[in-house]
Design a protein around this motif. Sequence first.
Motif, PDB file in Angstrom:
ATOM      1  N   GLN A  28      48.741  39.951  49.795  1.00 56.28           N
ATOM      2  CA  GLN A  28      48.888  41.282  49.192  1.00 56.28           C
ATOM      3  C   GLN A  28      50.336  41.523  48.769  1.00 56.28           C
ATOM      4  O   GLN A  28      50.607  42.026  47.673  1.00 56.28           O
ATOM      5  CB  GLN A  28      48.473  42.369  50.199  1.00 56.28           C
ATOM      6  CG  GLN A  28      47.011  42.753  50.135  1.00 56.28           C
ATOM      7  CD  GLN A  28      46.742  44.056  50.889  1.00 56.28           C
ATOM      8  OE1 GLN A  28      47.671  44.739  51.343  1.00 56.28           O
ATOM      9  NE2 GLN A  28      45.490  44.408  51.035  1.00 56.28           N
ATOM     10  N   ILE A  29      51.262  41.176  49.648  1.00 55.32           N
ATOM     11  CA  ILE A  29      52.685  41.386  49.366  1.00 55.32           C
ATOM     12  C   ILE A  29      53.094  40.631  48.104  1.00 55.32           C
ATOM     13  O   ILE A  29      53.771  41.178  47.222  1.00 55.32           O
ATOM     14  CB  ILE A  29      53.544  40.933  50.564  1.00 55.32           C
ATOM     15  CG1 ILE A  29      53.350  41.876  51.756  1.00 55.32           C
ATOM     16  CG2 ILE A  29      55.030  40.869  50.179  1.00 55.32           C
ATOM     17  CD1 ILE A  29      53.897  41.330  53.063  1.00 55.32           C
ATOM     18  N   GLU A  30      52.677  39.379  48.002  1.00 56.42           N
ATOM     19  CA  GLU A  30      53.064  38.564  46.851  1.00 56.42           C
ATOM     20  C   GLU A  30      52.498  39.140  45.556  1.00 56.42           C
ATOM     21  O   GLU A  30      53.144  39.079  44.504  1.00 56.42           O
ATOM     22  CB  GLU A  30      52.619  37.117  47.070  1.00 56.42           C
ATOM     23  CG  GLU A  30      53.452  36.409  48.153  1.00 56.42           C
ATOM     24  CD  GLU A  30      52.928  35.034  48.522  1.00 56.42           C
ATOM     25  OE1 GLU A  30      51.729  34.754  48.228  1.00 56.42           O
ATOM     26  OE2 GLU A  30      53.692  34.241  49.107  1.00 56.42           O
ATOM     27  N   PHE A 192      37.375  44.792  41.548  1.00 57.35           N
ATOM     28  CA  PHE A 192      38.697  45.324  41.898  1.00 57.35           C
ATOM     29  C   PHE A 192      39.306  44.599  43.094  1.00 57.35           C
ATOM     30  O   PHE A 192      40.522  44.582  43.261  1.00 57.35           O
ATOM     31  CB  PHE A 192      38.619  46.820  42.191  1.00 57.35           C
ATOM     32  CG  PHE A 192      38.437  47.687  40.967  1.00 57.35           C
ATOM     33  CD1 PHE A 192      38.324  47.126  39.706  1.00 57.35           C
ATOM     34  CD2 PHE A 192      38.375  49.063  41.075  1.00 57.35           C
ATOM     35  CE1 PHE A 192      38.158  47.913  38.572  1.00 57.35           C
ATOM     36  CE2 PHE A 192      38.207  49.870  39.955  1.00 57.35           C
ATOM     37  CZ  PHE A 192      38.103  49.286  38.708  1.00 57.35           C
ATOM     38  N   LYS A 193      38.435  43.997  43.933  1.00 54.70           N
ATOM     39  CA  LYS A 193      38.961  43.270  45.082  1.00 54.70           C
ATOM     40  C   LYS A 193      39.772  42.054  44.640  1.00 54.70           C
ATOM     41  O   LYS A 193      40.718  41.652  45.318  1.00 54.70           O
ATOM     42  CB  LYS A 193      37.808  42.828  45.994  1.00 54.70           C
ATOM     43  CG  LYS A 193      37.156  43.978  46.752  1.00 54.70           C
ATOM     44  CD  LYS A 193      36.138  43.482  47.760  1.00 54.70           C
ATOM     45  CE  LYS A 193      35.586  44.636  48.588  1.00 54.70           C
ATOM     46  NZ  LYS A 193      34.587  44.181  49.584  1.00 54.70           N
ATOM     47  N   GLU A 194      39.416  41.508  43.495  1.00 53.71           N
ATOM     48  CA  GLU A 194      40.143  40.362  42.962  1.00 53.71           C
ATOM     49  C   GLU A 194      41.233  40.803  41.997  1.00 53.71           C
ATOM     50  O   GLU A 194      42.397  40.406  42.128  1.00 53.71           O
ATOM     51  CB  GLU A 194      39.175  39.403  42.257  1.00 53.71           C
ATOM     52  CG  GLU A 194      39.862  38.182  41.645  1.00 53.71           C
ATOM     53  CD  GLU A 194      40.604  37.348  42.682  1.00 53.71           C
ATOM     54  OE1 GLU A 194      41.659  36.773  42.332  1.00 53.71           O
ATOM     55  OE2 GLU A 194      40.160  37.281  43.844  1.00 53.71           O
ATOM     56  N   THR A 195      40.877  41.645  41.033  1.00 53.66           N
ATOM     57  CA  THR A 195      41.833  41.999  39.978  1.00 53.66           C
ATOM     58  C   THR A 195      42.939  42.927  40.455  1.00 53.66           C
ATOM     59  O   THR A 195      44.070  42.859  39.953  1.00 53.66           O
ATOM     60  CB  THR A 195      41.110  42.643  38.784  1.00 53.66           C
ATOM     61  OG1 THR A 195      40.414  43.822  39.228  1.00 53.66           O
ATOM     62  CG2 THR A 195      40.112  41.674  38.172  1.00 53.66           C
ATOM     63  N   LEU A 196      42.642  43.804  41.418  1.00 53.19           N
ATOM     64  CA  LEU A 196      43.632  44.776  41.892  1.00 53.19           C
ATOM     65  C   LEU A 196      44.014  44.576  43.356  1.00 53.19           C
ATOM     66  O   LEU A 196      44.783  45.355  43.907  1.00 53.19           O
ATOM     67  CB  LEU A 196      43.093  46.206  41.703  1.00 53.19           C
ATOM     68  CG  LEU A 196      42.734  46.609  40.267  1.00 53.19           C
ATOM     69  CD1 LEU A 196      42.170  48.032  40.242  1.00 53.19           C
ATOM     70  CD2 LEU A 196      43.937  46.498  39.350  1.00 53.19           C
ATOM     71  N   LYS A 197      43.453  43.537  43.979  1.00 52.37           N
ATOM     72  CA  LYS A 197      43.704  43.254  45.401  1.00 52.37           C
ATOM     73  C   LYS A 197      43.299  44.433  46.295  1.00 52.37           C
ATOM     74  O   LYS A 197      43.936  44.687  47.331  1.00 52.37           O
ATOM     75  CB  LYS A 197      45.172  42.874  45.639  1.00 52.37           C
ATOM     76  CG  LYS A 197      45.589  41.597  44.931  1.00 52.37           C
ATOM     77  CD  LYS A 197      44.748  40.412  45.363  1.00 52.37           C
ATOM     78  CE  LYS A 197      45.116  39.145  44.601  1.00 52.37           C
ATOM     79  NZ  LYS A 197      44.205  38.029  44.917  1.00 52.37           N
ATOM     80  N   ASP A 198      42.241  45.149  45.908  1.00 50.58           N
ATOM     81  CA  ASP A 198      41.721  46.225  46.754  1.00 50.58           C
ATOM     82  C   ASP A 198      41.002  45.616  47.956  1.00 50.58           C
ATOM     83  O   ASP A 198      40.241  44.648  47.812  1.00 50.58           O
ATOM     84  CB  ASP A 198      40.747  47.107  45.973  1.00 50.58           C
ATOM     85  CG  ASP A 198      41.439  47.953  44.913  1.00 50.58           C
ATOM     86  OD1 ASP A 198      42.677  47.849  44.789  1.00 50.58           O
ATOM     87  OD2 ASP A 198      40.746  48.714  44.219  1.00 50.58           O
ATOM     88  N   THR A 199      41.214  46.184  49.138  1.00 49.85           N
ATOM     89  CA  THR A 199      40.532  45.724  50.343  1.00 49.85           C
ATOM     90  C   THR A 199      39.179  46.401  50.488  1.00 49.85           C
ATOM     91  O   THR A 199      38.203  45.791  50.927  1.00 49.85           O
ATOM     92  CB  THR A 199      41.403  46.010  51.576  1.00 49.85           C
ATOM     93  OG1 THR A 199      42.692  45.427  51.394  1.00 49.85           O
ATOM     94  CG2 THR A 199      40.779  45.446  52.836  1.00 49.85           C
TER      95      THR A 199
END
Length: 243
Positions: A28-30, A192-199
């Motif tokens: 997530q940080i990266e 969105f979990k992939e494209t926006l890193k939503d958990t």
Amino acid sequence: MIPSIEEIRTFLEKLGFGEGEVNELVEQIEYFETEAPERDDIVRDYLRDECIETIVNDIVEEILKLNRKNIRLLDVAAGSGFFTERVKRKLEEKGIKVQVYGFDITPSMLRRLKEKGITPIWGVAEKIRESIEIANEHYGINAPKEFDIVISTLAFHHFLKPEEVLRSMKSVLKEGGKVIIVDVLKHEHEEFKETLKDTHLGFSLEEIKGMGSRVFKKVEAGYMDVYCEVGDIIVGLYKAVFA
């Protein structure tokens, strides 16, 4: 004050996170490291000007209900400080003296906060108090451990363990203070979990009220007349207040 990725790994282990959780958080940080320089523009792309104004005004209105002339505020997952600086400015326009701290896990976001004159604190939302202790110990910033107001805007769906985040927020809340969260309502856009890193795919009001009632005595949650636009997808927002 602003740690490297390797220091972050060490801090996460010190905070008790397992290897899998550390790797997920670092991923997530990266992602957000690459987003930091354009974060303000990205928020503007998601939200129309009138939506931004409504969010800021609603948060400030809740803060003013405390009827305190001096406010110490912590913005959890503050990102680039887009909402942090606007809330601060609006409070000062209302005659409120405010000390503002921006809490985030991403080093580049902390740099953006510092550039805007907001005191940055590195940390993990599930362990706010412990993170502040690490920041104070390693960087000598002498950040407070209690706040009148804790806010979080458009971030709650990114947290690994949202109910733990609420407990963590409560642990740094002064007596009579409140937590204010603005975030996305539950939706079905798995991409969105992939494209926006939503958990998480947002939360329903029932889910938010359920989590909040297990942590706080007073819980209010309702729909906001604002929304996010991601391409041609529109997602509604909610505001929740915990005390």
